[in-house]
Design an enzyme around this catalytic site. Structure first.
Site, short mmCIF file in Angstrom:
data_model
loop_
_atom_site.label_atom_id
_atom_site.label_comp_id
_atom_site.label_asym_id
_atom_site.label_seq_id
_atom_site.Cartn_x
_atom_site.Cartn_y
_atom_site.Cartn_z
N GLY A 133 74.42 60.08 35.70
CA GLY A 133 75.65 60.66 35.15
C GLY A 133 76.62 61.12 36.24
CD GLU A 142 76.49 56.96 33.49
OE1 GLU A 142 75.70 57.92 33.55
OE2 GLU A 142 76.50 56.16 32.54
CD GLU A 176 71.31 56.39 34.69
OE1 GLU A 176 71.19 55.48 35.54
OE2 GLU A 176 72.36 57.03 34.53
CB ALA A 193 72.47 63.35 32.41
N1 CAA Z 1 68.35 66.85 36.26
C1 CAA Z 1 67.74 68.06 36.34
N2 CAA Z 1 67.36 68.60 37.50
C2 CAA Z 1 67.57 67.89 38.63
C3 CAA Z 1 68.17 66.64 38.61
C4 CAA Z 1 68.57 66.10 37.35
N3 CAA Z 1 69.20 64.93 37.23
N4 CAA Z 1 68.22 66.16 39.89
C5 CAA Z 1 67.68 67.10 40.67
N5 CAA Z 1 67.27 68.15 39.91
C6 CAA Z 1 66.63 69.39 40.35
C7 CAA Z 1 65.19 69.13 40.76
O1 CAA Z 1 64.36 69.11 39.62
C8 CAA Z 1 64.94 70.30 41.67
O2 CAA Z 1 64.73 71.44 40.89
P1 CAA Z 1 63.42 72.40 41.19
O3 CAA Z 1 63.69 72.93 42.57
O4 CAA Z 1 63.51 73.40 40.11
O5 CAA Z 1 62.25 71.49 41.14
C9 CAA Z 1 66.29 70.48 42.38
O6 CAA Z 1 67.26 69.84 41.55
C10 CAA Z 1 66.33 69.83 43.76
O7 CAA Z 1 65.96 68.48 43.60
P2 CAA Z 1 64.81 67.77 44.49
O8 CAA Z 1 63.79 68.78 44.89
O9 CAA Z 1 64.32 66.59 43.72
O10 CAA Z 1 65.66 67.34 45.75
P3 CAA Z 1 65.36 66.13 46.77
O11 CAA Z 1 66.31 66.31 47.90
O12 CAA Z 1 63.92 66.03 47.04
O13 CAA Z 1 65.76 64.80 45.93
C11 CAA Z 1 67.16 63.44 44.49
C12 CAA Z 1 67.09 64.56 45.56
C13 CAA Z 1 66.73 62.11 45.10
C14 CAA Z 1 68.60 63.36 44.01
C15 CAA Z 1 66.21 63.81 43.32
O14 CAA Z 1 66.49 65.13 42.89
C16 CAA Z 1 66.34 62.91 42.10
O15 CAA Z 1 65.83 61.80 42.10
N6 CAA Z 1 67.01 63.44 41.03
C17 CAA Z 1 67.13 62.73 39.78
C18 CAA Z 1 68.12 61.58 39.88
C19 CAA Z 1 68.21 60.87 38.55
O16 CAA Z 1 67.25 60.30 38.06
N7 CAA Z 1 69.42 60.88 37.94
C20 CAA Z 1 69.64 60.26 36.64
C21 CAA Z 1 69.52 61.30 35.56
S1 CAA Z 1 69.52 60.61 33.94
C22 CAA Z 1 71.14 60.32 33.61
O17 CAA Z 1 72.02 60.61 34.38
C23 CAA Z 1 71.41 59.67 32.25
C24 CAA Z 1 72.82 59.28 32.00
O18 CAA Z 1 73.34 58.29 32.49
C25 CAA Z 1 73.63 60.04 31.08
#
Ligand code: CAA
Length: 258
Positions: A109, A112, A132, A65
């Site tokens: 998400g 999911e 999460e 998400a």
């Molecule tokens: N939401 C918003 N933006 C996101 C995102 C997310 N879930 N995942 C990645 N991005 C964005 C980053 O912020 C980044 O944007 P900027 O360039 O503006 O900074 C861009 O996408 C590229 O991401 P990274 O630079 O982080 O890429 P990476 O290759 O270094 O890492 C990754 C990849 C390991 C997937 C890392 O991006 C990450 O950990 N993302 C978050 C994963 C996460 O925590 N997901 C759960 C979200 S909460 C949820 O989903 C709740 C639910 O169940 C409903």
């Protein structure tokens, strides 16, 4: 239909829906989820569509998400908007099959969303996770329940409490994905499976889907009783006559959906 966060193409009975927010690794924001619901409405209404494939990019199916959209929300806002529930229900209620073709990250998400689809075909680069916990929250689109049903309690607990990712091989071993293919063959394989489904009787396809899902919601004896009724009911359709006649006559069936 034109979308900003999706690319949708329909060919040979298959609607291919590509999540398209590359700058955010396809993070699921309200706009994307709204557009996905609209794309599914269109696919459901289109008699030419027999199956949907949802995919992302090579790097990410979806990285979760959209954290940036959620970060400042209050409880009242989340509750009032019933955040995520509308899109999840739309997918749950979609009657045609949906295949998730997953390459790269399917996190939070994203994982999911893949599990809301009917089955998952993964590339050998796929990584699944419910991280999460690292954000001080928990899955909010069914992950605690669906991942546990897919992979069992021990692995679900491990993934949700540590936030670790599962690679494609572990995901296949655990029953989360139906098959793994080389990354450059992912879409071909998913589209081939989807075309095969789209060429079947749409009535039999919908009933098969409904009954497999019933297995998750009811007891064995109740599920088998529903199966028996629906199995018998298929003999009311021309497609059953056509399918069996084609087998006897050693030809391909031409199903009509009636
Ligand atoms: N939401 C918003 N933006 C996101 C995102 C997310 N879930 N995942 C990645 N991005 C964005 C980053 O912020 C980044 O944007 P900027 O360039 O503006 O900074 C861009 O996408 C590229 O991401 P990274 O630079 O982080 O890429 P990476 O290759 O270094 O890492 C990754 C990849 C390991 C997937 C890392 O991006 C990450 O950990 N993302 C978050 C994963 C996460 O925590 N997901 C759960 C979200 S909460 C949820 O989903 C709740 C639910 O169940 C409903």
């Amino acid at each position: 239909m034109a979308f900003e966060t999706l690319i949708v193409e329909t060919n040979e009975g298959v609607a291919l829906v590509r999540l398209n927010r590359p700058q955010a690794l396809n993070a699921l924001n309200s706009q994307l989820l709204g557009e996905l619901s609209a794309a599914l409405d269109a696919a459901e209404a289109d008699p030419e569509v027999g199956c949907v494939v949802v995919t992302g990019s090579e790097k990410a199916f979806a990285a979760g998400a959209d954290i940036k959209e959620m970060a400042d929300k209050t409880y009242a806002e989340m509750f009032a908007a019933d955040f995520f529930a509308k899109a999840a229900r739309r997918i749950e209620q979609f009657r045609k099959p949906i295949i998730a073709a997953v390459s790269g990250y399917a996190l939070g998400g994203g994982c999911e969303l893949a599990m809301l689809c009917d089955f998952i075909i993964a590339s050998d680069t796929a990584k699944f996770g419910q991280p999460e916990i690292n954000l001080g929250v928990m899955p909010g689109i069914g992950g605690t329940q669906r991942l546990t049903r897919y992979v069992g309690k021990s692995k679900a607990m491990d993934m949700m409490l540590t936030g670790r990712m599962m690679d494609a091989a572990e995901a296949e071993r655990s029953g989360l994905v139906s098959r793994i293919v080389a990354a450059d063959k992912l879409l071909d394989e998913a589209l081939e499976a989807a075309r095969k489904i789209a060429a079947q009787s749409p009535l039999a396809v919908m009933m098969n889907k409904e009954l497999v899902n019933t297995a998750y919601e009811t007891t064995l004896s109740a599920g088998v009783a529903v199966e028996r009724r629906l199995f018998h009911s298929l003999f009311a359709f021309e497609d059953q006559k056509e399918g069996m006649a084609a087998f006897v006559e050693k030809r391909k069936p031409a199903f009509k959906g009636r």
